[in-house]
Design an enzyme around this catalytic site. Structure first.
Site, short mmCIF file in Angstrom:
data_model
loop_
_atom_site.label_atom_id
_atom_site.label_comp_id
_atom_site.label_asym_id
_atom_site.label_seq_id
_atom_site.Cartn_x
_atom_site.Cartn_y
_atom_site.Cartn_z
N MET A 1 -54.30 -4.39 15.72
CA MET A 1 -54.07 -3.89 14.50
C MET A 1 -54.91 -2.78 13.98
O MET A 1 -56.06 -2.65 14.59
CB MET A 1 -54.78 -5.11 13.62
CG MET A 1 -53.92 -6.59 13.79
SD MET A 1 -54.89 -7.80 13.15
CE MET A 1 -56.14 -8.06 14.28
N CYS A 2 -54.34 -2.00 13.46
CA CYS A 2 -54.71 -0.62 13.14
C CYS A 2 -55.03 0.49 14.07
O CYS A 2 -55.00 0.15 15.34
CB CYS A 2 -56.30 -1.01 12.52
SG CYS A 2 -56.28 -2.41 11.38
N THR A 3 -54.69 1.84 13.67
CA THR A 3 -54.81 2.83 14.60
C THR A 3 -55.69 4.08 13.67
O THR A 3 -55.22 4.14 12.52
CB THR A 3 -53.59 3.28 14.88
OG1 THR A 3 -52.71 2.24 15.56
CG2 THR A 3 -53.54 4.51 16.09
N ASP A 21 -53.40 -2.92 9.78
CA ASP A 21 -52.53 -3.79 10.04
C ASP A 21 -53.19 -5.24 9.98
O ASP A 21 -54.34 -5.08 10.35
CB ASP A 21 -51.82 -3.46 11.54
CG ASP A 21 -51.32 -2.36 11.77
OD1 ASP A 21 -51.03 -1.57 11.02
OD2 ASP A 21 -51.57 -1.83 13.03
#
Length: 323
Positions: A1-3, A21
């Site tokens: 989740m997440c970038t 995310d």
């Protein structure tokens, strides 16, 4: 989740992008905090989560942030051009509480750095003698690691293992996703050279953190030389869209969820861009037009407000925020 993607290799601007995310709406608000705000790192709104020796401070710098569940800060930039992005890391381990050290709950970790640091170096120094304490929100532990960058292009990734900070500090640390730990992410990245991407290079296409990390590396290496803010921001936002998780593709059992929103921060020109995945409109605010003076009201907007579009700086209104 997440970038998170940092673009600090051009002569126009330092830009950072992130995706959020999550398995449900994080009920985000975009908030303007003035200088001089008193904080308590032991309070989760009204709940005492660090009863023994909580860290207390007064903000030196104003900031524009995105909140999570109204309980803390997960993304933002301050008036000096320090950007902070909190991403999920399942393996986060804050260790056993030592009441001899001031305690800071993880939901206010990002805000603490934005409040008190102008550079990455200052942000890292703020962590000396401070212990992080785990908290939860809506049934999810705030097992976070941070990416921070400043207007000079410096960068750091901060994780917690066995209660100890693990810091990767340097301009070269521009990419970040979630699990595995950052050491392992770097080893996986080194397994394939993305510094010279081509149309024939195989590119991972899944939505897991490893594939997203490698795609972010590939497209970051292709970024064109920027000549103006709009194409520069669009270049970073395009990467964040590419590494986003589309609706219908979440795999909750593997900790992968669809993207709720994306942000791009221009740390050079102090502009914060926000894009909700359920809205066709990109929002932005220019910090130079905001009042960060001590005593000024806390302001906020709800990005789910469908009337908002474009420059939303004039749309902020006073709002009570519980931290």
């Amino acid at each position: 989740m997440c970038t998170r993607v940092l673009w600090n290799s051009n002569d126009f601007a330092v830009l950072a992008g992130r995706s959020m995310d999550w398995p449900e709406s994080t009920e985000p608000l975009i908030v303007v905090f003035p200088r001089g705000r008193q904080r308590d790192g032991g309070l989760l709104v009204t709940e005492v989560v660090v009863p023994d020796n909580p860290l207390r401070w007064t903000s030196t710098y104003g900031s524009v942030v995105t909140t999570v569940y109204g309980l803390g800060t997960v993304d933002g930039v301050n008036e000096k051009g320090l950007g902070v992005h909190a991403l999920y890391l399942k393996s986060t381990d804050v260790g056993t509480r030592n009441p001899d050290l001031p305690g800071l709950h993880t939901g206010l970790w990002a805000q603490y750095l934005l409040d008190g640091a102008a550079t990455v170096g200052e942000a890292l120094a703020l962590m000396d003698g401070v212990q992080l304490v785990m908290v939860g929100a809506n049934g999810h532990d705030a097992t976070l690691h941070l990416a921070i960058e400043d207007a000079a292009g410096d960068s750091a990734i901060i994780e917690l293992a066995g209660g100890e900070l693990v810091v990767h500090h340097g301009r070269e640390f521009t990419l970040m996703t979630n699990d595995p730990t950052y050491d392992e992410q770097l080893r996986l990245l080194a397994a394939q050279d993305f510094s010279h991407p081509s149309r024939d290079m195989p590119l991972p296409g899944n939505v897991n953190p490893v594939d997203r990390f490698q795609r972010a590396a590939y497209y970051s290496a292709l970024l064109p030389t920027p000549v103006a803010e709009r194409p520069a921001v669009a270049s970073v936002m395009a990467i964040m869209r590419n590494v986003s998780v589309p609706f219908g593709a979440p795999y909750g059992e593997f900790g992968v969820y669809n993207t709720e929103y994306r942000t791009v921060t221009d740390l050079t020109h102090l502009t914060y861009f926000f894009e909700l995945t359920t809205s066709p409109s990109t929002l932005w605010t220019r910090l130079s037009k905001l009042d960060f003076t001590e005593g000024a009201p806390v302001l906020a907007i709800d990005p789910y407000d469908e009337s908002l579009v474009g420059d939303v700086t004039p749309s902020f209104a006073p709002r009570h925020i519980g931290f």
